[in-house]
Design an enzyme around this catalytic site. Structure first.
Site, PDB file in Angstrom:
ATOM      1  N   LYS A 165       2.495  -4.184  10.712  1.00 17.87           N
ATOM      2  CA  LYS A 165       0.820  -4.299  11.417  1.00 17.87           C
ATOM      3  C   LYS A 165       1.198  -4.835  12.822  1.00 17.87           C
ATOM      4  CE  LYS A 165      -3.078  -3.600   9.813  1.00 17.87           C
ATOM      5  NZ  LYS A 165      -3.620  -2.773   8.984  1.00 17.87           N
ATOM      6  N   SER A 170      -1.800   9.437   7.702  1.00 16.85           N
ATOM      7  CA  SER A 170      -0.756   9.258   8.625  1.00 16.85           C
ATOM      8  C   SER A 170       0.580   9.922   8.331  1.00 16.85           C
ATOM      9  CB  SER A 170      -0.668   7.643   8.726  1.00 16.85           C
ATOM     10  OG  SER A 170      -1.721   7.129   9.584  1.00 16.85           O
ATOM     11  N   LYS A 229       0.817  -1.191  -0.063  1.00 15.20           N
ATOM     12  CA  LYS A 229      -0.001   0.285  -0.078  1.00 15.20           C
ATOM     13  C   LYS A 229       0.851   1.249  -0.028  1.00 15.20           C
ATOM     14  CE  LYS A 229      -3.367  -0.533   3.013  1.00 15.20           C
ATOM     15  NZ  LYS A 229      -4.393  -0.490   4.229  1.00 15.20           N
TER      16      LYS A 229
HETATM   17  N1  GLU Z   1      -4.642   0.621   9.599  1.00 14.68           N
HETATM   18  C1  GLU Z   1      -4.734   1.617   8.349  1.00 14.68           C
HETATM   19  C2  GLU Z   1      -4.408   0.853   7.245  1.00 14.68           C
HETATM   20  O1  GLU Z   1      -4.706  -0.370   6.976  1.00 14.68           O
HETATM   21  C3  GLU Z   1      -3.797   2.960   8.556  1.00 14.68           C
HETATM   22  C4  GLU Z   1      -2.512   2.623   8.925  1.00 14.68           C
HETATM   23  C5  GLU Z   1      -1.525   3.877   9.110  1.00 14.68           C
HETATM   24  O2  GLU Z   1      -2.204   4.740   9.215  1.00 14.68           O
HETATM   25  O3  GLU Z   1      -0.406   3.472   9.452  1.00 14.68           O
HETATM   26  O4  GLU Z   1      -4.187   1.359   6.156  1.00 14.68           O
END
Ligand code: GLU
Length: 419
Positions: free
Chosen positions: A107, A353, A95
């Site tokens: 994660k 973020s 991503k």
């Molecule tokens: N938990 C979100 C995601 O799966 C955001 C992760 C973040 O902001 O670091 O993309």
């Protein structure tokens, strides 16, 4: 509830190999993408309100750090396990690469049903988790954030525990914080804003008229709810919504303006059901509702081999992480259903973020307009790149997004020289 049919992680690894080879790369180019850089598993003893001690289990998995510090959310859910966190960490690497932000992927998660804990217990659990993963995180090492069942308040506790451990405030250690602790304007809405942006851009490409376009959204959490509201603002008809309290259908389209994340699931469900012409919809048939765009915005593994052939939507936008299994995707492709993949569609959260972290590092404070403008620009660029690669390759949008991601990761590996 998710039912795992095949390891999503293994499926994603197979796709990486396939796309890397299609791009002409050799095994030595992509082999480092096939295993996480570091995995941490922690036990979390917590004093419960009744005086007993309960030991929870948590993880932090750092998938790939070649493009920058590890980045990714923390999930609280009873089904969290190492394999799920590993897959979600890999999706974060991909991503961040598609979004072209200078981060690797990570994660975290705790195996817990947060609804069973009091607020004090949840705070103690979060603080214990921060303490236990402390050795592997840092401002330019690994930066956590919210995910399923975690929110700004929890990130506030996390950042406070980190401050205690290092003896000073380090706002950029975690993103998705409360504004008062250095959070960014627009972060809470960012994932939904990103989902809305790519959905609308794609609809425009297909010449869909919003007022005639029927949308079904699974989940009224932060992502589903904001997506519903922003799409409704653009004129789309939100005809189906569901959450843990049940599923509702309204042929005229809901008024979603009264929904609020602080209401909780039951109240949001009641608001929807009380509207004129609203009716209860069977939970287990919800995803199969007749519509143009289906947006799963809850958990993974929702559209599987055993329900994919009954899906009637023409477009699926993956607002959740991994809501469509690989088996389901094959069935959907035969039906010519278009899928905008998670690593593109829900990247608005991590993009914002990144903006929060940049503001923290520089002691900037951007306005909500500035943040939203930068977010829309960044995700629009990612969308256009994916669409352009898709039209060259004539494959799926997931193939296009994965190719871009894998290519960037391999190029970074090559640039660094020998291992
Ligand atoms: N938990 C979100 C995601 O799966 C955001 C992760 C973040 O902001 O670091 O993309």
């Amino acid at each position: 509830m998710s039912h795992k049919e095949l390891s999503q992680y293994q499926e994603t690894l197979n796709l990486i190999i396939e796309y890397a080879e299609n791009l002409g790369y050799k095994e030595s180019d992509y082999v480092t993408l096939l295993s996480p850089d570091r995995e941490l598993s922690v036990s979390l003893p917590v004093s419960m309100d009744d005086g007993t001690i309960k030991v929870f289990h948590g993880y932090r998995i750092q998938d790939n750090g070649i493009r920058g510090p590890y980045k990714g959310g923390i999930r609280y859910h009873p089904e969290v396990d190492a394999e799920e966190v590993r897959d979600l960490a890999l999706l974060m690497s991909l991503k961040c690469s598609v979004a072209n932000i200078p981060y690797g992927g990570a994660k975290g998660g705790i195996t817990v049903d947060p609804r069973q804990l009091s607020k004090d217990e949840l705070e103690r659990l979060t603080r214990k988790y921060a303490e236990k993963i402390f050795p592997v995180i840092g401002l330019d090492i690994d930066i956590p954030a919210p995910d399923v069942n975690t929110n700004p308040e929890i990130m506030g506790w996390f950042s406070d525990e980190y401050a205690k451990l290092v003896g000073r405030r380090v706002p950029g250690i975690v993103t998705g914080k409360p504004i008062e602790l250095g959070g960014s304007y627009g972060r809470t809405e960012a994932t939904g804003r990103g989902v809305t942006t790519v959905t609308h851009l794609y609809s425009q490409r297909l010449d869909l008229v919003p007022s005639e376009t029927k949308v079904v959204i699974q989940g009224t959490g932060n992502v589903g709810l904001v997506t519903a509201q922003l799409l409704a603002d653009l004129g789309y008809q939100i005809i189906g919504l569901s959450n843990i309290s049940g599923a509702v259908y309204n042929p005229d389209g809901f008024d979603v303006s009264e929904l609020n994340i602080n209401n909780g699931d039951q109240k949001n469900y009641d608001i929807l059901l009380d509207q004129e012409n609203s009716e209860v919809y069977p939970d287990d048939e919800f995803l199969e509702m007749e519509c143009d765009i289906l947006i799963p915005a809850a958990l993974g593994n929702q559209i599987r081999g055993n329900n994919a052939d009954r899906i009637k939507a023409k477009i699926i936008v993956e607002a959740a992480n991994a809501p469509v299994t690989a088996t389901a995707e094959k069935i959907l492709l035969e039906k010519d259903v278009k899928i905008l993949p998670d690593i593109l569609a829900n990247s608005g959260g991590v993009i914002c973020s990144y903006f929060e972290w940049v503001q923290n590092l520089q002691y900037f404070n951007w306005t909500e307009e500035e943040v939203n403008e930068k977010l829309v620009a960044q995700i629009t660029k990612a969308f256009e790149e994916v669409v352009s690669v898709q039209s060259e390759q004539k494959g799926t949008y997931r193939q296009a997004a994965m190719s871009i991601a894998v290519d960037r990761l391999i190029q970074a590996n090559r640039a660094k020289g020998k291992f």
